[in-house]
Design an enzyme around this catalytic site. Structure first.
Site, PDB file in Angstrom:
ATOM      1  N   TYR A  97      12.394  10.560 -12.986  1.00 45.32           N
ATOM      2  CA  TYR A  97      11.007  10.116 -13.137  1.00 45.32           C
ATOM      3  C   TYR A  97      10.443  10.430 -14.527  1.00 45.32           C
ATOM      4  CZ  TYR A  97      11.288  10.140  -7.971  1.00 45.32           C
ATOM      5  OH  TYR A  97      11.670   9.966  -6.655  1.00 45.32           O
TER       6      TYR A  97
ATOM      7  N   HIS B 272      20.148  13.057  -6.041  1.00 45.33           N
ATOM      8  CA  HIS B 272      19.213  11.931  -5.881  1.00 45.33           C
ATOM      9  C   HIS B 272      19.861  10.741  -5.144  1.00 45.33           C
ATOM     10  CE1 HIS B 272      15.440  10.130  -8.031  1.00 45.33           C
ATOM     11  NE2 HIS B 272      15.602   9.591  -6.829  1.00 45.33           N
TER      12      HIS B 272
HETATM   13  P1  NDP Z   1       4.500   4.951  -1.395  1.00 41.70           P
HETATM   14  O1  NDP Z   1       4.907   4.373  -0.097  1.00 41.70           O
HETATM   15  O2  NDP Z   1       4.048   6.350  -1.466  1.00 41.70           O
HETATM   16  O3  NDP Z   1       3.378   3.997  -1.964  1.00 41.70           O
HETATM   17  C1  NDP Z   1       2.789   4.181  -3.203  1.00 41.70           C
HETATM   18  C2  NDP Z   1       1.911   2.952  -3.484  1.00 41.70           C
HETATM   19  O4  NDP Z   1       0.861   2.891  -2.509  1.00 41.70           O
HETATM   20  C3  NDP Z   1       1.276   2.983  -4.827  1.00 41.70           C
HETATM   21  O5  NDP Z   1       1.213   1.643  -5.302  1.00 41.70           O
HETATM   22  C4  NDP Z   1      -0.144   3.507  -4.552  1.00 41.70           C
HETATM   23  O6  NDP Z   1      -1.014   2.970  -5.504  1.00 41.70           O
HETATM   24  C5  NDP Z   1      -0.400   2.968  -3.168  1.00 41.70           C
HETATM   25  N1  NDP Z   1      -1.236   3.850  -2.339  1.00 41.70           N
HETATM   26  C6  NDP Z   1      -1.130   5.183  -2.167  1.00 41.70           C
HETATM   27  N2  NDP Z   1      -2.073   5.643  -1.319  1.00 41.70           N
HETATM   28  C7  NDP Z   1      -2.799   4.573  -0.943  1.00 41.70           C
HETATM   29  C8  NDP Z   1      -3.918   4.401  -0.100  1.00 41.70           C
HETATM   30  N3  NDP Z   1      -4.462   5.443   0.545  1.00 41.70           N
HETATM   31  N4  NDP Z   1      -4.414   3.141   0.078  1.00 41.70           N
HETATM   32  C9  NDP Z   1      -3.849   2.094  -0.556  1.00 41.70           C
HETATM   33  N5  NDP Z   1      -2.793   2.184  -1.385  1.00 41.70           N
HETATM   34  C10 NDP Z   1      -2.273   3.422  -1.578  1.00 41.70           C
HETATM   35  O7  NDP Z   1       5.703   4.665  -2.424  1.00 41.70           O
HETATM   36  P2  NDP Z   1       6.626   5.497  -3.409  1.00 41.70           P
HETATM   37  O8  NDP Z   1       7.770   4.613  -3.678  1.00 41.70           O
HETATM   38  O9  NDP Z   1       5.886   6.020  -4.563  1.00 41.70           O
HETATM   39  O10 NDP Z   1       7.151   6.729  -2.545  1.00 41.70           O
HETATM   40  C11 NDP Z   1       6.511   7.993  -2.464  1.00 41.70           C
HETATM   41  C12 NDP Z   1       7.362   9.076  -3.074  1.00 41.70           C
HETATM   42  O11 NDP Z   1       8.661   9.091  -2.474  1.00 41.70           O
HETATM   43  C13 NDP Z   1       7.666   8.873  -4.562  1.00 41.70           C
HETATM   44  O12 NDP Z   1       6.582   9.166  -5.403  1.00 41.70           O
HETATM   45  C14 NDP Z   1       8.838   9.800  -4.730  1.00 41.70           C
HETATM   46  O13 NDP Z   1       8.392  11.140  -4.790  1.00 41.70           O
HETATM   47  C15 NDP Z   1       9.609   9.531  -3.439  1.00 41.70           C
HETATM   48  N6  NDP Z   1      10.646   8.487  -3.632  1.00 41.70           N
HETATM   49  C16 NDP Z   1      11.954   8.918  -3.611  1.00 41.70           C
HETATM   50  C17 NDP Z   1      12.993   8.019  -3.785  1.00 41.70           C
HETATM   51  C18 NDP Z   1      14.383   8.530  -3.736  1.00 41.70           C
HETATM   52  O14 NDP Z   1      15.310   7.766  -4.073  1.00 41.70           O
HETATM   53  N7  NDP Z   1      14.623   9.751  -3.353  1.00 41.70           N
HETATM   54  C19 NDP Z   1      12.735   6.593  -4.022  1.00 41.70           C
HETATM   55  C20 NDP Z   1      11.344   6.236  -3.999  1.00 41.70           C
HETATM   56  C21 NDP Z   1      10.341   7.166  -3.787  1.00 41.70           C
HETATM   57  P3  NDP Z   1      -1.913   3.878  -6.526  1.00 41.70           P
HETATM   58  O15 NDP Z   1      -1.007   4.834  -7.231  1.00 41.70           O
HETATM   59  O16 NDP Z   1      -2.497   2.832  -7.421  1.00 41.70           O
HETATM   60  O17 NDP Z   1      -2.922   4.555  -5.669  1.00 41.70           O
END
Ligand code: NDP
Length: 281
Positions: free
Chosen positions: A50, A108
């Site tokens: 990241y 990862h």
């Molecule tokens: P999420 O499912 O957490 O969704 C994030 C998205 O949802 C962003 O666009 C955010 O926008 C939006 N969002 C968040 N809260 C709200 C809300 N209350 N209402 C409306 N929209 C909302 O996706 P991620 O892919 O980021 O997954 C979360 C975490 O999982 C990652 O940050 C990481 O730590 C982990 N991860 C791990 C992976 C792996 O391979 N191990 C792969 C992918 C993720 P905004 O920021 O504009 O609010």
């Protein structure tokens, strides 16, 4: 409000809800981490990939919260699976985060088509970091059942968690079942399907009935299934919204309705771990 903790099989405990910082730009990360800690979050999920570990460290320092009250996870980047690279990269993560101990360090991705399919020596290397006290716990991410079976069989070291894609459109039940078999906790990444749950009618109806937002409903669904979650947001209002999920419960029917949204492999949003072979330059 206090986030419940879950006891892992090594006897340590982890807050069931945290903040993920995937795709949080480095220039925003320190501010985001500091705001999240102010809201009450104590668990941060980052990764070498990241490119924001140093800024996570800056946010942690600025917040001034006692180290023992924090739970910090980071992950080994895909280019560093060879034991010597993993040792070096782990030390670099500690330096960037400004910590002398990481609560949870994960592989990862298994990358079964790279490194001659050898994620076992990588896993053995992570065990060294627990032995020398620099990692409290170790785990894996994106491990399919066969990958999990193999590391447990060949090393006898059982990961405390397996962090995999899970959300209403992709329940990932086979992996969750394999995790349960090994007493490995499931961490659900992309718990909000990267925001896509907001457009679903069934979730919208439950949101209306409960008076909670679609994100709160879905986070509650994960928590009641016993999984660990760390939704990502850069906005403080959403941090508060996503944190405010401990004063209501979904009924069995509501849980089942959300469970029925599972589209199996068609619901997957991220890469398939059996074929994913991305190695950053
Ligand atoms: P999420 O499912 O957490 O969704 C994030 C998205 O949802 C962003 O666009 C955010 O926008 C939006 N969002 C968040 N809260 C709200 C809300 N209350 N209402 C409306 N929209 C909302 O996706 P991620 O892919 O980021 O997954 C979360 C975490 O999982 C990652 O940050 C990481 O730590 C982990 N991860 C791990 C992976 C792996 O391979 N191990 C792969 C992918 C993720 P905004 O920021 O504009 O609010």
């Amino acid at each position: 409000m206090t986030v419940p903790t879950i006891t892992l099989h090594d006897g340590t405990s982890i807050p069931q809800l945290g903040l993920g910082v995937f795709q949080v730009p480095p220039e925003d990360t320190a501010r985001v981490v500091e705001q999240a800690l102010e809201v009450g979050y104590r668990h941060i999920d980052t990764a070498q990939m990241y490119a924001n570990e140093a800024e996570v460290g800056t946010g942690l320092t600025a917040a001034g919260i006692a180290r023992d009250d924090l739970y910090i996870t980071t992950k080994l980047n895909n280019g560093f699976h060879r034991p010597d690279d993993a040792r070096r990269a782990f030390g670099e993560s500690l330096n960037r985060l400004g910590l002398d101990r990481i609560d949870l360090f994960l592989i990862h991705w298994p990358l079964p088509t790279e490194y001659d399919g050898d994620f076992v020596s990588t896993w053995r290397t992570l065990a060294e970091f627990v032995d020398d006290g620099r990692a409290t716990s170790i785990g894996v991410s994106n491990f399919q059942p066969a990958h999990l079976d193999r590391i447990v069989e060949e090393t006898g070291v059982v990961p405390v968690v397996n962090q995999v894609e899970v959300h209403p459109f992709f329940g990932n039940e086979a992996v969750r079942e394999a995790n349960r078999r090994h007493d490995v906790l499931t961490e659900a990444w992309s718990p909000l399907a990267q925001g896509a749950i907001g457009g679903d009618d069934a979730i919208g109806e439950i949101s209306t009935v409960t008076g909670k937002t679609p994100s709160q409903v879905v986070l509650r669904w994960h928590l009641q299934r016993g999984d660990i979650v760390f939704p990502k947001t850069t906005k403080v209002e959403r941090m508060q919204e996503n944190f405010d999920v401990f004063d209501f419960e979904l009924t069995d029917n509501q849980m089942a309705t959300i469970g029925e949204l599972d589209r199996d492999e068609d619901g997957r949003r991220g890469p398939n771990p059996d074929t994913f072979d991305y190695i950053p330059d």
